[in-house]
Design an enzyme around this catalytic site. Structure first.
Site, PDB file in Angstrom:
ATOM      1  N   ARG A 106      24.147  45.177  35.395  1.00  0.00           N
ATOM      2  CA  ARG A 106      24.379  46.231  36.395  1.00  0.00           C
ATOM      3  C   ARG A 106      25.776  46.218  36.991  1.00  0.00           C
ATOM      4  O   ARG A 106      26.173  47.151  37.686  1.00  0.00           O
ATOM      5  CB  ARG A 106      23.301  46.145  37.487  1.00  0.00           C
ATOM      6  N   ARG A 136      54.574  35.805  49.965  1.00  0.00           N
ATOM      7  CA  ARG A 136      53.941  35.475  48.690  1.00  0.00           C
ATOM      8  C   ARG A 136      53.873  33.960  48.499  1.00  0.00           C
ATOM      9  O   ARG A 136      54.441  33.202  49.291  1.00  0.00           O
ATOM     10  CB  ARG A 136      54.717  36.154  47.563  1.00  0.00           C
TER      11      ARG A 136
END
Ligand code: UD1
Ligand code: CA
Length: 449
Positions: free
Chosen positions: A15, A315
């Site tokens: 699913r 970052r």
């Protein structure tokens, strides 16, 4: 006594409609499998066995990446939860201690819950984790007689009377490892689904004179994920908890519902997180820092008194000392910025070191990449980098130096020096006025035609 984890993660997850194995879909920046492993880590396990199947190679790489001790066993065909657990038997042969069965798609089991199961093991051979379901649906039902769990009946095999029971099976259980594998080996598949049900071990335990009980937890902990919609709901549940926890820990969130945490974000007391801030993995923000609106941080460390953003991007490897300021539209990567330094506007600082109290002018760029390799920029303390300086790495600027704005710095600058690397300005008196006249005359002529 030692503990082993057996984590079931073989299912296809149809699913999810995905090429990625279900358990590798992420919640708060970590695969759901990693959340399950994190929960289990609270038991300080001596062994961690992951039962993989669909996408076994990817699942096994992710499990080892998370904990290098993870051992993988592949369940080639998914014949049921009992069959899945049985796959771990050869690996845990001779293991003495308890085994806990967890699920790669059930990420939110709490440490306290597993501890309560461990305590219940003192008086019972098999302990099942249950929950009172608001909507019991198709869950297996726990049939209790006082404190004793008599057996578990799967929904499809249950009578109407049994279906009326609301105490449901989470699937999580623990038992002595040798006992668990003995029981699992005896499980048959003569049921509505033709599967080997792990849940059958409860009735089998009683038949051998062993005892079983259930411990109940909050339904939210047993949330399983089968679809993208459930994945989104799990993410929302995680975020809601993380926000509540952050505020309880003394962090101000101006608009909590807009702040997104990673599974491992650490924010110190009396920090302020403004609206629309996103944390990727591995961020630590120390006490008293302020993360201003619309900033994105991952793999970064912000020390006390730091002010980041608005619109800043930190970052991995951004290591900021106390009282550092990072302003709008500034990106910092793999860079150490020392106490009190400022990078306030429109800059890229990558693969760099910046000393104390240095000021980096607007639009400065560390040109760290030559198209093949990355190079470092080293800037000393109390330096003034003029606006729009291009620092072509590898390059260094000594303490107390300056660069003229608009400079392209390709050679090292010694301490105390002023470096200017740009074309000299030429000014021609009256020439602008003359040029305007020529251009306007040209335009008038073309419009007359
Ligand atoms: C199972 C329980 C049910 C419980 C429910 C909770 C059994 C027989 N039933 O039902 O009582 O209420 O979980 O969610 O255990 N898996 C494998 N290999 C297999 C089969 C399953 O690894 O061969 C994994 C699946 O990937 C999944 C988990 O085990 O993560 C549960 O399997 P699933 O088939 O979803 O069991 P349910 O029918 O939901
Ligand atoms: Ca299920």
């Amino acid at each position: 006594m030692d503990t082993a984890l057996v984590i079931l993660a073989a299912g296809m997850g149809t699913r999810m409609n995905s090429d990625l194995p279900k358990v590798l879909h992420e919640i708060a920046g970590a695969p759901m499998l990693a959340h399950a492993m994190r929960a289990g880590a609270a038991l300080d396990p001596a062994r961690i066995v992951v039962v993989a199947g669909h996408g076994a190679q990817q699942v096994s790489a992710a499990a080892r990446d998370w904990d290098e001790r993870a051992e993988i066993v592949v369940q080639e065909e998914q014949l049921g939860t009992g069959h899945a657990v049985a796959q771990a038997a050869p690996l845990l042969k001779g293991f003495s201690g308890d085994a806990f069965v967890l699920y790669g798609d059930t990420p939110f089991i709490r440490e306290e819950t597993l501890e309560r199961m461990r305590e219940a093991r003192a008086s019972h051979d098999v302990v099942i984790l249950g929950f009172h379901a608001a909507d019991p649906g198709r869950y297996g039902r726990l049939l209790m007689q006082g404190e004793t769990l008599e057996r578990i009946v799967e929904y499809v095999d249950a009578t109407d009377e049994e279906r009326a029971v609301t105490l449901c099976n989470s699937g999580v259980l623990c038992a002595d490892s040798a006992t668990l594998f003995d029981l699992v080996a005896a499980v048959k598949n003569d049921n509505a689904k033709g599967e080997y049900y792990l849940t059958d071990i409860v009735a089998l335990a009683h038949a051998r004179g062993l005892s079983a009980t259930a411990v109940a937890c909050d339904e939210a902990e047993t949330m399983g994920i089968n679809s993208r919609a459930e994945l989104a709901a799990a993410e929302a549940a995680f975020q809601a908890r993380a926000r509540t926890q952050a505020m309880a820990d003394g962090v101000t969130l101006t608009a909590p519902e807009t702040v997104h945490f990673a599974f491992d974000t650490v924010v110190g007391r009396d920090s302020v997180i403004e609206p629309n801030v996103v944390f990727g993995p591995d961020v630590t923000v120390e006490s008293g820092a302020r993360i201003r609106a619309f900033s994105h941080l991952e793999g970064a460390h912000v020390s006390r008194g730091g002010v980041i953003g608005p619109y800043a991007r930190l970052r991995p490897g951004a290591e900021l000392a106390e009282d550092v300021r990072i302003g709008n539209f500034v990106e910092v990567k793999a860079a150490r910025i020392d106490r009190g330094a400022k990078v306030n506007h429109l800059s890229y600082i990558g693969d760099a070191e910046i000393g104390e109290d240095t000021n980096i002018g607007a639009g400065t760029i560390t040109c760290n990449y030559d198209g093949v390799s990355k190079h470092r920029t080293r800037i000393g303390a109390r330096v003034f980098i003029g606006s729009d300086t291009m620092l072509v790495a590898p390059v260094s600027v000594g303490d107390d130096a300056m660069t003229g704005s608009g400079s392209v710095i390709t050679d090292d600058v010694e301490p105390g020096a002023l470096a200017i690397g740009r074309a000299r300005q030429v000014t021609k008196p009256g020439l602008a006025r003359k040029l305007f006249e020529i251009l306007r005359a040209k335009k008038a002529k073309s419009q007359a035609r």
